[in-house]
Design an enzyme around this catalytic site. Sequence first.
Site, PDB file in Angstrom:
ATOM      1  N   GLU A  15       0.801  -1.226   0.000  1.00 44.10           N
ATOM      2  CA  GLU A  15       0.000   0.000   0.000  1.00 44.10           C
ATOM      3  C   GLU A  15       0.837   1.281   0.000  1.00 44.10           C
ATOM      4  OE1 GLU A  15      -3.918  -0.376   2.289  1.00 44.10           O
ATOM      5  OE2 GLU A  15      -2.579  -1.645   3.456  1.00 44.10           O
ATOM      6  N   SER A 165      -6.380  -2.650   1.444  1.00 47.82           N
ATOM      7  CA  SER A 165      -6.685  -2.249   0.070  1.00 47.82           C
ATOM      8  C   SER A 165      -7.085  -3.421  -0.816  1.00 47.82           C
ATOM      9  CB  SER A 165      -5.487  -1.506  -0.553  1.00 47.82           C
ATOM     10  OG  SER A 165      -5.237  -0.314   0.143  1.00 47.82           O
ATOM     11  N   SER A 298     -11.547   9.649  -1.216  1.00 51.97           N
ATOM     12  CA  SER A 298     -11.672   8.505  -0.311  1.00 51.97           C
ATOM     13  C   SER A 298     -12.978   8.568   0.477  1.00 51.97           C
ATOM     14  CB  SER A 298     -10.482   8.456   0.651  1.00 51.97           C
ATOM     15  OG  SER A 298      -9.268   8.241  -0.042  1.00 51.97           O
TER      16      SER A 298
END
Length: 325
Positions: A15, A165, A298
């Site tokens: 990530e 993720s 996000s």
Amino acid sequence: MKKNIAIIMGGYSSEVGISLKSGNVVYKHIDTEKYNAYKVHILENKWVHVDDNEEEYPINKEDFSTEIKGQKITFDCVFNAIHGTPGENGIILAYFDLIGLKHTSAPFYQMALTFNKRDTLSVVKQYGIATAVSIYLNKGDEIDCDAIIKKVGLPCFVKPNGAGSSFGISKVYTKGELIPAIEKAYEEDTEILIESFLDGTEVSVGVIQYKGETKVLPITEIVSENDFFDYKAKYEGESQEITPARLTDSQRNRVKEVAKRVYEILNMRGFSRSEYILVNDEPHFIEMNTVPGLTEASILPQQANHAGISLTELFGNAIEMALNN
């Protein structure tokens, strides 16, 4: 006098790129009238402050200071934007605690606990929180596909225990797909979990500390164009993220009640974003992210925006909560 804030980003996991994006958004939106912000890249081969000209200044690991043009810079607080290890799993936070440096995340033990999907599920189940049926495996364990399928059914999900993720996650429809999915998950972690498929509405809900109180943010409904909310759905636009979620008042109230309860059960502080699937109107807890994505697109920033909280307010509140803790 302005406080010096180190925004740590990067990390040692898959990530790293996402974390650098999040950290740069924090840097962009931080209130420069109140804080001196410094981008700090925590990478496997170096810890460095990176200035606006991309010039690098090494971080002294003895006290987490840096030296810029002959002047030593120390920090009043660290803003944690590292997804994965060593930020989200608590490792670097234990170091900050040892040297007496405040940070925006929960205590290192809570971070380590919530990063471990299996352990988190084990805790919340004891408090009556609904979850999927699950099986845990460690690398090297004997794999009995028939026994796994008998317990969790098909389709099912195979997940690395400590990755984020959606890296390493597979949705398995047939017995023949199970072993390849397990091998894929083991590429990310030596511990995995296999969970039953829950057929219902998927929602994501942020719970944060805001102005000294636990605040549940507006709920987001996740409608993936893919088989599940995978990497492409999260980061490449292959999903709809509907905020506020299309829920009845009773469903919304129940999700908020459970989300706040889970945050408190786990003794959390700072940011969190958790996933639930509503089955027969009951939220089933999937996992908690304690360093959620912080870019403008996000989910948690979207939820904060619907609650009337700007990114500058969101990030500034996290810093002030840490400084006053």
